[in-house]
Write a protein that holds these residues in place. Structure first.
Motif: not given
Lengths: 339, 340
Positions: B19, B23, B273, B277, B291, B295
């Motif tokens: 991620i 990401g 979010i 996650i 993360c 994100l």
């Protein structure tokens, strides 16, 4: 004995509330851009020849006062029904998102008829409540299906959480629509959305009155079902009430009242919460008495808020909805702490 | 749970690394796209060129560096700040509905900005940020005050209700004040929430705050994991829970205050979010926080691109778009939390 004392108390409460309403009524007529003494008002009412205050009193201040009273009644009764029918003391058309659903429909209407002013076409005033009603129904429908679960039906807590979510969604849609409007409609819409009854004419009252005249008697007629529903679903079914059917009817009435009030007065939150709660403190939970007393409390509260909204920051006027929220939100928090 | 399970942990760590790596790559790409896309479309190569070799004599370079760059940087920073703040709140309070906007932190910050606007007509970016910090503390303080006063403490549902009541209260007071002092139009910007027209001057002061808060957040992340297992477990493991909570809330207030001072009220990032996650990488906050940062930034940059694409040349406020994305998620949580 017990029954009798409660009955007496009810009469006393109604008596005092009516006096309070009358005092607020006179104060609302007196205070404003120019102060008119109660004596002058009295003379103006009695004299047959047109006086110097007639225009201000009967065309500017009186329609506003009457509208405040009517909206107060409508919102309070709507809240009272919601609270009893969903067995949720925190229910309120504003918190549940019914107001913002109605507001969304009205904004949609303003958006598609941009530039046409509210007052310019009388017809609009009569169409708006119907639009608002559709929006309110849509919101109520969404809230209902999202909070309904096969295992447990509609729990009060889920109902209110889903309501907060629906409220946020409609508010977002309203903002998106609003920002596409021309600046004048934008300002108009913003002021209206915060709940506003300044500068209203008699036609607003005429637009709201038919709805109240039709809906309120039905509500009073249904009050006994409301009493039973308050006892809980199992008990109500036991007493031979078709719970779901009656509840749907009652919710429909509540939505209708809230929607038509929003159409003329804008989004006034917390009134539907506070008025029935105060009324319940005063006269207890029997709906035949509770509903009228809630209506009275609602009228008193809204008229008081209107007076505050005009005088507290004079010469600027703040939307009445903001005053109601400033009074209602702390009360809501108090209820939250207690529950 | 994941901590106790070896295979799960390595799987989660793998997901987290994926991620963060991908990401970040996608985040950089979408930032570049966001810069390139606008009233005048600019080539991606020109965007790259203006970053590596900035030439002030070229108009496109000036547009990129002075107009579009601050906007996209603001979107990324605000998104990751709100996501981290949400993750920390959810971890510390063990409350799935906790997030800056629901807990009244954002509305507190907006309230303070409104007051500052009313009393000091012009506000420097640093002044705005300072006001936002104070306001964020007031908002959080009020909601937690309610929680402490109420009998059974703050259940998830009560938290959401208290937050929305505080939001209604603060926003009605600030609207009234704004109308009286004739700053209603300035205030509507903070309420709509958006990153349009942002300049370096307002992003600049917030950057050090973000960096410090993110470092602090990562430092306490393992302690938050322990806290998220419950107060008793944390105390049993010898943790100074009071200290961790204090640092945690400080970080939340700093991040939210700085975010609001840049972009106004943008809700739901901090709610959505961290949940996503946690679903992907489990309950270890050492993984969740980085993360979330990536994100969260990505989501807001994308939402901002969407905000410009829905109805050009007008901009749709990104706060409204986030609400439309976030509400279905909130409804899902409401169905889960509100039921028995």
């Amino acid at each position: 004995m017990m029954y009798k004392s409660r009955k007496q108390k009810w009469k006393v409460v109604v008596f005092f509330l009516t006096i309070l309403l009358a005092l607020l009524f006179i104060a609302s007529l007196s205070f404003g851009a120019s102060f008119i003494s109660p004596v002058a008002i009295f003379n103006s009412v009695l004299s047959s020849t047109p006086g110097q205050y007639d225009l201000v009193l009967f065309e500017f201040r009186l329609p506003r006062i009457v509208l405040a009273i009517l909206i107060g009644i409508g919102m309070a009764v709507s809240g009272a029904i919601l609270q009893s029918a969903t067995q949720n003391g925190l229910a309120d058309p504003g918190i549940l998102g019914i107001n913002s659903g109605a507001g969304f429909a009205v904004i949609l209407y303003i958006f598609f008829t941009q530039g046409i002013r509210f007052e310019s076409e009388l017809l609009q005033l009569y169409i708006l409540p119907i639009f608002a009603l559709c929006g309110a129904l849509l919101a109520a429908f969404l809230i209902y299906i999202f909070s309904w679960k096969k295992s447990s039906g509609v729990t009060p807590i889920r109902l209110i959480l889903v309501g907060i979510g629906i409220n946020a969604a409609f508010s977002a849609l309203i903002i998106i629509l609003q920002l596409k409007m021309d600046p004048r409609s934008f300002t108009q819409a913003t002021v209206w959305l915060s709940g506003n009854i300044s500068g209203v004419s008699w036609s607003y009252t005429y637009a709201l009155l038919p709805w109240l005249i039709v809906l309120l008697p039905i509500v009073l007629f249904k009050a006994r079902y409301l009493n039973v529903l308050t006892l809980g679903d199992a008990m109500s079914t036991g007493l031979g009430v078709n719970v779901n059917r009656q509840r749907k009817w009652l919710l429909l009435l509540a939505v209708g009242l809230a929607g038509s009030c929003v159409a003329v007065g804008g989004g006034i939150s917390f009134l539907g919460l506070v008025a029935p709660q105060l009324a319940k403190k005063l006269v207890g939970p029997r709906n035949e008495i509770l509903l009228p007393v809630s209506a009275l409390v609602g009228a008193v509260l809204l008229l008081f808020s209107d007076l505050v909204s005009r005088t507290i920051l004079a010469p600027s006027e703040i939307p009445i909805g903001l005053v109601v929220s400033a009074i209602g939100a702390p009360y809501f928090i108090y209820l939250l702490i207690k529950s | 749970m994941a901590l106790l399970n070896g295979t799960n942990t390595s799987r989660n760590r793998f997901f987290a690394i994926m991620i963060v790596t991908f990401g970040t790559i996608i985040l950089c790409l979408s930032m570049a796209v966001s810069i390139a896309f606008g009233a005048v479309n600019i080539n991606l190569s020109t965007v790259w060129e203006s970053v590596v070799s900035y030439d002030p004599s070229k108009t496109t370079h000036q547009i990129i560096i002075n107009l579009r760059m601050p906007r996209v940087v603001a979107a990324a920073l605000v998104g990751s700040a709100l996501a981290i703040a949400g993750a920390i709140m959810q971890g510390m309070t063990r409350n799935p509905l906790a997030s800056p906007s629901i807990m009244g932190v954002t509305s507190g910050a907006t309230f303070a900005i409104a007051m500052a606007l009313a009393f000091f007509t012009s506000l420097s970016p640093i002044g705005t940020m300072f006001a936002a910090f104070i306001g964020a503390s007031i908002g959080a303080g009020l909601v937690f005050g309610i929680g402490m006063l109420s009998r059974n403490g703050l259940t998830p549902v009560k938290l959401a209700l208290a937050g929305s009541a505080i939001t209604a209260l603060l926003s009605s007071i600030s609207s009234a004040i704004a109308i009286h002092f004739n700053v209603a139009k300035d205030l509507s910007f903070w309420y709509a929430g958006g990153v349009a027209g942002i300049q370096w001057e307002s992003v600049g002061p917030a950057i050090p705050v973000f960096i410090i808060s993110i470092i602090l957040a990562i430092m306490i992340s393992s302690s938050i994991t322990v806290l998220s297992m419950g107060e008793d477990v944390a105390i049993g493991l010898g943790q100074k829970t009071g200290l961790i909570r204090t640092i945690g809330f400080l970080v939340v207030l700093l991040l939210t205050g700085a975010a609001v001072s840049i972009s106004g009220t943008i809700g739901f990032v901090g709610l959505v979010i961290p949940h996503m996650i946690r679903f992907l990488v489990g309950t270890d906050y050492r993984l969740i926080i980085p993360c979330s940062a990536v994100l969260g930034g990505l989501l807001l940059v994308l939402a901002d691109i969407g905000a410009r694409m829905i109805n050009p040349p007008f901009e749709t406020p990104v706060g409204a778009i986030m609400a439309l994305i976030g509400v279905p998620f909130f409804l899902y949580l409401a169905r889960r939390e509100g039921g028995r």
